[in-house]
Design a protein around this motif. Sequence first.
Motif, PDB file in Angstrom:
ATOM      1  N   ASP A  26       8.630   7.971  -3.964  1.00 31.60           N
ATOM      2  CA  ASP A  26       8.242   9.067  -3.071  1.00 31.60           C
ATOM      3  C   ASP A  26       8.983  10.357  -3.393  1.00 31.60           C
ATOM      4  O   ASP A  26       8.447  11.461  -3.250  1.00 31.60           O
ATOM      5  N   GLU A  27      10.237  10.213  -3.827  1.00 25.99           N
ATOM      6  CA  GLU A  27      11.070  11.381  -4.111  1.00 25.99           C
ATOM      7  C   GLU A  27      10.875  11.880  -5.543  1.00 25.99           C
ATOM      8  O   GLU A  27      11.500  12.863  -5.957  1.00 25.99           O
ATOM      9  N   HIS A  84      11.755   1.800  -6.083  1.00 29.18           N
ATOM     10  CA  HIS A  84      13.063   1.259  -5.715  1.00 29.18           C
ATOM     11  C   HIS A  84      13.388   1.826  -4.348  1.00 29.18           C
ATOM     12  O   HIS A  84      13.460   3.048  -4.170  1.00 29.18           O
ATOM     13  N   LEU A  85      13.541   0.949  -3.369  1.00 28.43           N
ATOM     14  CA  LEU A  85      13.838   1.384  -2.006  1.00 28.43           C
ATOM     15  C   LEU A  85      15.272   1.048  -1.632  1.00 28.43           C
ATOM     16  O   LEU A  85      15.740  -0.075  -1.856  1.00 28.43           O
ATOM     17  N   GLU A  90      19.348   0.232   8.437  1.00 28.72           N
ATOM     18  CA  GLU A  90      18.838  -0.268   9.713  1.00 28.72           C
ATOM     19  C   GLU A  90      17.701   0.588  10.251  1.00 28.72           C
ATOM     20  O   GLU A  90      16.741   0.085  10.834  1.00 28.72           O
ATOM     21  N   HIS A  91      17.798   1.909  10.028  1.00 30.26           N
ATOM     22  CA  HIS A  91      16.844   2.811  10.670  1.00 30.26           C
ATOM     23  C   HIS A  91      15.917   3.565   9.717  1.00 30.26           C
ATOM     24  O   HIS A  91      15.048   4.302  10.177  1.00 30.26           O
ATOM     25  N   GLY A  92      16.087   3.402   8.416  1.00 27.14           N
ATOM     26  CA  GLY A  92      15.238   4.170   7.520  1.00 27.14           C
ATOM     27  C   GLY A  92      15.315   3.692   6.087  1.00 27.14           C
ATOM     28  O   GLY A  92      15.925   2.667   5.787  1.00 27.14           O
ATOM     29  N   TYR A  93      14.692   4.456   5.199  1.00 30.88           N
ATOM     30  CA  TYR A  93      14.692   4.061   3.796  1.00 30.88           C
ATOM     31  C   TYR A  93      14.566   5.286   2.893  1.00 30.88           C
ATOM     32  O   TYR A  93      14.144   6.365   3.323  1.00 30.88           O
ATOM     33  N   PHE A  94      14.921   5.081   1.639  1.00 32.09           N
ATOM     34  CA  PHE A  94      14.766   6.095   0.608  1.00 32.09           C
ATOM     35  C   PHE A  94      13.936   5.477  -0.507  1.00 32.09           C
ATOM     36  O   PHE A  94      14.253   4.392  -0.998  1.00 32.09           O
ATOM     37  N   SER A  95      12.869   6.157  -0.899  1.00 29.18           N
ATOM     38  CA  SER A  95      11.989   5.655  -1.950  1.00 29.18           C
ATOM     39  C   SER A  95      12.118   6.521  -3.193  1.00 29.18           C
ATOM     40  O   SER A  95      11.893   7.735  -3.152  1.00 29.18           O
ATOM     41  N   PHE A  96      12.502   5.893  -4.316  1.00 29.91           N
ATOM     42  CA  PHE A  96      12.606   6.614  -5.576  1.00 29.91           C
ATOM     43  C   PHE A  96      11.239   7.197  -5.968  1.00 29.91           C
ATOM     44  O   PHE A  96      11.161   8.310  -6.476  1.00 29.91           O
ATOM     45  N   SER A 120       0.802  -1.222   0.000  1.00 28.87           N
ATOM     46  CA  SER A 120       0.000   0.000   0.000  1.00 28.87           C
ATOM     47  C   SER A 120       0.835   1.271   0.000  1.00 28.87           C
ATOM     48  O   SER A 120       0.336   2.356  -0.312  1.00 28.87           O
ATOM     49  N   SER A 121       2.110   1.158   0.350  1.00 31.76           N
ATOM     50  CA  SER A 121       2.971   2.334   0.429  1.00 31.76           C
ATOM     51  C   SER A 121       4.425   1.892   0.511  1.00 31.76           C
ATOM     52  O   SER A 121       4.726   0.707   0.689  1.00 31.76           O
ATOM     53  N   SER A 122       5.321   2.863   0.393  1.00 34.17           N
ATOM     54  CA  SER A 122       6.742   2.558   0.533  1.00 34.17           C
ATOM     55  C   SER A 122       7.046   2.069   1.951  1.00 34.17           C
ATOM     56  O   SER A 122       7.911   1.220   2.157  1.00 34.17           O
ATOM     57  N   MET A 123       6.311   2.577   2.934  1.00 37.05           N
ATOM     58  CA  MET A 123       6.519   2.144   4.317  1.00 37.05           C
ATOM     59  C   MET A 123       6.206   0.665   4.479  1.00 37.05           C
ATOM     60  O   MET A 123       6.894  -0.050   5.222  1.00 37.05           O
ATOM     61  N   SER A 124       5.186   0.172   3.792  1.00 35.33           N
ATOM     62  CA  SER A 124       4.844  -1.249   3.908  1.00 35.33           C
ATOM     63  C   SER A 124       5.959  -2.119   3.328  1.00 35.33           C
ATOM     64  O   SER A 124       6.213  -3.215   3.821  1.00 35.33           O
ATOM     65  N   VAL A 125       6.640  -1.612   2.296  1.00 34.34           N
ATOM     66  CA  VAL A 125       7.775  -2.346   1.727  1.00 34.34           C
ATOM     67  C   VAL A 125       8.943  -2.325   2.709  1.00 34.34           C
ATOM     68  O   VAL A 125       9.605  -3.344   2.925  1.00 34.34           O
ATOM     69  N   PHE A 126       9.180  -1.175   3.321  1.00 35.10           N
ATOM     70  CA  PHE A 126      10.255  -1.055   4.311  1.00 35.10           C
ATOM     71  C   PHE A 126      10.021  -2.003   5.475  1.00 35.10           C
ATOM     72  O   PHE A 126      10.938  -2.711   5.918  1.00 35.10           O
TER      73      PHE A 126
END
Length: 231
Positions: free
Chosen positions: A227-228, A214-215, A219-225, A111-117
Amino acid sequence: MSEKTFFPISSWSDDDKPREKLLLKGKATLSDAELLAIIIGSGSKNESAVALSQRILASVSHNLNTLGKLSIAQLTAFKGMGDAKAVSVQAALELGKRRRAAELPQWQTVSSSMSVFELMQPVIGELPHEEFWILYLNNAHKIILKAQLSKGGITGTLVDVRLVYKAALELSAVGIILTHNHPSGTLRPSESDKQITKKLKLAGEQLDIKVLDHLIITEHGYFSFADEGIL
């Protein structure tokens, strides 16, 4: 009939307190040090298992993720920690990690980049080397398969575009999500990250299979292509 004698917690030995506390009050009432003491099992003549656990946790600033990264040699460097205790600690922490990484219900919807993370961080977020994984999705954005594409060293990993889309065609996937980790902890995409994303996106367009995101995961976060806005 003899009467059963009950002793207050304060009268128990230090090594028995965490176990009895868990039995009487439940696991949620125990501190990290008390839980670790149960895993260790016993202390030494001059130090209880709880005190030993407190020392170990203090050395990693009470961060359980950092504790999980300690080697057998680093654990046994603490006085009172032999190989058997160190192995027990590593085994328990690995089980905890695997519990987090346990496969979510089949056909989980993205549903979102967070769900992938949340799905992939336990898998690759804490690794000392780089790995590249692909999520294959159907037309309802539900995951058909989560698969490791490649595993590299400290500096990077190789991605074979043909293998990515071979699997996608076999699965009848209509979309894919690319994920890989940065062991360095940086969330900034490298030029090679951008190039492989572009390469996979262009190849997918020819097959009508969309690269949804593409994420880059740490360990503590993520970058989403996506989202950006640079996908």
